[in-house]
Design an enzyme around this catalytic site. Structure first.
Site, PDB file in Angstrom:
ATOM      1  NE  ARG A  77      -3.342   2.574   2.456  1.00 29.10           N
ATOM      2  CZ  ARG A  77      -3.339   3.485   3.423  1.00 29.10           C
ATOM      3  NH1 ARG A  77      -2.800   3.226   4.593  1.00 29.10           N
ATOM      4  NH2 ARG A  77      -3.902   4.655   3.235  1.00 29.10           N
ATOM      5  CG  HIS A 120      -1.176   9.186   2.873  1.00 28.05           C
ATOM      6  ND1 HIS A 120      -1.318   7.862   3.254  1.00 28.05           N
ATOM      7  CD2 HIS A 120      -0.735   9.810   3.989  1.00 28.05           C
ATOM      8  CE1 HIS A 120      -0.959   7.702   4.513  1.00 28.05           C
ATOM      9  NE2 HIS A 120      -0.600   8.867   4.987  1.00 28.05           N
ATOM     10  CD  GLU A 165      -4.701   8.110   9.206  1.00 28.82           C
ATOM     11  OE1 GLU A 165      -4.271   9.211   9.573  1.00 28.82           O
ATOM     12  OE2 GLU A 165      -4.167   7.029   9.532  1.00 28.82           O
ATOM     13  CG  ASN A 294      -4.988   3.815   8.408  1.00 29.43           C
ATOM     14  OD1 ASN A 294      -5.055   2.781   7.749  1.00 29.43           O
ATOM     15  ND2 ASN A 294      -4.605   4.956   7.884  1.00 29.43           N
ATOM     16  CE1 TYR A 296       0.163   3.470  13.317  1.00 25.21           C
ATOM     17  CE2 TYR A 296      -1.897   4.372  12.472  1.00 25.21           C
ATOM     18  CZ  TYR A 296      -0.601   3.913  12.268  1.00 25.21           C
ATOM     19  OH  TYR A 296      -0.084   3.890  10.998  1.00 25.21           O
ATOM     20  CD  GLU A 354      -1.522   4.365   7.841  1.00 30.65           C
ATOM     21  OE1 GLU A 354      -1.251   4.856   8.960  1.00 30.65           O
ATOM     22  OE2 GLU A 354      -1.700   5.040   6.819  1.00 30.65           O
TER      23      GLU A 354
HETATM   24  O1  IFM Z   1       2.562   8.302   9.479  1.00 32.59           O
HETATM   25  C1  IFM Z   1       1.179   8.304   9.648  1.00 32.59           C
HETATM   26  C2  IFM Z   1       0.472   8.023   8.354  1.00 32.59           C
HETATM   27  O2  IFM Z   1       0.814   8.939   7.375  1.00 32.59           O
HETATM   28  C3  IFM Z   1      -1.023   8.069   8.527  1.00 32.59           C
HETATM   29  N1  IFM Z   1      -1.439   7.251   9.648  1.00 32.59           N
HETATM   30  C4  IFM Z   1      -0.736   7.371  10.886  1.00 32.59           C
HETATM   31  C5  IFM Z   1       0.767   7.257  10.660  1.00 32.59           C
HETATM   32  C6  IFM Z   1       1.527   7.387  11.998  1.00 32.59           C
HETATM   33  O3  IFM Z   1       1.261   8.621  12.580  1.00 32.59           O
END
Ligand code: IFM
Length: 448
Positions: A77, A120, A165, A294, A296, A354
């Protein structure tokens, strides 16, 4: 299938984005983006760092694709740079297109599927100076750019992602001011969010209208939001945070409406909603083939009367439970996030587009990078993903963020998310221990 096995058709991948890795920011006809302007503005990024050179991937893509192949993953990706592909007079830039053809050739040689994202965050600067995403015209220009891309690459690519995002594109950039263009205006931010979603819908419709039959979806960054207590004011703060972070994007995409409680909330800042035109909600909620997630961390929040925006405060997690970004490590919330989306919003396949962590990696005297914390982070999140699959969840892909250390936006090169370590002075690459670990998982489809 054993308890630790992913289904054979499950796709493992790695992810990057154009401005974060390509460099060659002013080469071969690439025009400036608002990230060039922002990063070159004093005080906007860590130590004034920019994406001018980044990982120099523009020149080193072939060696980088060999690294991806060495990781044993099936899909890559990446994002296409709009300012590399379309000139200011709205014509295709042959040299920019040629670069992505070379990249696709190289991926094909290694039997790696290409999964590009159209946007992006690198908005052409001339559009930024006309209001950027707060201006509805940008949505139209985005659809024109997408058409150029689909005409050029439509027969070579079968997985497309429109936006990465939208929360960041709109709220982090036009409301919180942390990303380009660095504005702090919630009326602009809410308008921008609408135009981003609208442009997504137009592009999906345009793609299908061209008779192309690959898969197309959008990538969100939803979070699980937990309140610190069951007190009504904390629960209410969590509801608002959830509205801001999640429902403002999921509701329009899957229910063709904005959440009423948040419309009321935002109305304190948004004088008129006339930017939502007749037909927009139908257009932006056009069916798609998958949803990219995505993921985290989670949001752990409480009622904070001193926060003027949404009256929400965030808990600071203990130092041993955070990554170098200060983000809480909370793998179970990945499972909860996927489950919630599937139970409340949609039955279409989900892709984790992600997931990963920044840590303070160092090269050891043995010349290697022993990033055991990242391995633990990835293992625990993959285990949560596997739990979701084993309960019947439609999760089809997982992309680790990121292939290699890169330009982490306003934090410059200070945060390393890569499976591959990059020495930004010499541009040499070293596979971290996590890269070897991930290779074994991707090859065996088994979580050891
Ligand atoms: O680096 C970023 C990415 O560009 C978009 N999602 C989160 C990542 C980490 O902050």
């Amino acid at each position: 299938m054993k308890g630790t096995d992913f289904p054979p058709e499950f796709v493992f991948g790695v992810a990057t984005s154009a401005y974060q890795i390509e460099g060659a920011a002013f080469k071969d006809g690439r025009i400036p983006s608002h990230w060039d302007t922002f990063s070159h503005t004093p005080g906007k990024t860590w130590r004034g760092e920019t994406g001018d050179v980044a990982c120099d991937h523009y020149h080193r893509f072939s060696a980088d694709v060999a690294l991806i192949a060495a990781l044993g993953v099936g899909s890559y990706r990446f994002s296409l740079a709009w300012p590399r592909i379309v000139t200011e007079d709205k014509r295709p830039n042959p040299k920019g297109l040629a670069f992505y053809h070379r990249l696709l050739d190289s991926l094909a040689e290694h039997h790696i599927e290409a999964a590009p994202t159209l946007y992006h965050w690198d908005l052409p600067d001339w559009l930024a100076s006309r209001g950027g995403w707060a201006n509805r015209d940008t949505a139209g220009y985005f659809a024109d750019y997408a058409e150029i891309v689909f005409k050029e690459f439509g027969d070579r690519v079968n997985t497309w992602m429109t936006h990465n995002e939208p929360w960041c594109t709109a709220f982090l950039s036009y409301g919180l001011g942390e990303h380009a263009p660095g504005h702090r205006d919630w009326a602009e931010a809410v308008r921008a969010a609408h135009h981003v979603l609208l442009s997504h819908g137009w592009v999906v419709q345009g793609y299908r209208g061209m008779g192309l039959d690959g898969k197309i979806g959008i990538v969100l960054n939803p979070n699980v939001v937990d309140a610190v207590t069951d007190r009504e004011d904390d629960l209410d703060a969590a509801r608002r945070q959830d509205g801001f972070r999640n429902r403002w994007f999921l509701d329009p995409l899957f229910r063709a409406r904005y959440p009423e409680d948040m419309v009321q909330e935002f109305s304190r800042y948004v004088p008129t909603w006339d930017f939502v035109k007749a037909g927009d909600m139908e257009a932006l909620s056009v069916p798609m083939d998958f949803l990219g997630v995505n993921y985290y961390n989670r949001d752990h929040v409480f009622f904070n009367p001193r926060d003027a925006f949404l009256r929400v405060g965030s808990v600071t997690p203990p130092p041993d439970q955070v990554t170098a970004m200060g983000w809480e490590v909370h793998p179970r919330s990945l499972y909860r996030c996927l489950k919630r989306i599937q139970d409340e919003y949609t039955a279409i396949p989900l892709y984790i587009t992600e997931n990963g962590a920044a840590y303070n990696d160092r090269i050891s005297p043995d010349g290697r990078v022993h990033d055991s914390q990242r391995i633990e982070y990835l293992r625990d999140h993959l285990a949560a993903a596997l739990d979701f699959i084993r309960e019947g969840g439609r999760l089809e892909r997982y992309y680790a963020w990121s292939l290699m250390d890169n330009f982490e936006w306003s934090l410059g090169y200070s945060k390393r998310f890569g499976l591959v370590y990059v020495d930004f002075e010499t541009q040499s690459r070293i596979l971290k221990d996590s890269a070897n670990w991930y290779r074994d998982v991707a090859r065996s489809h088994r979580l050891a």
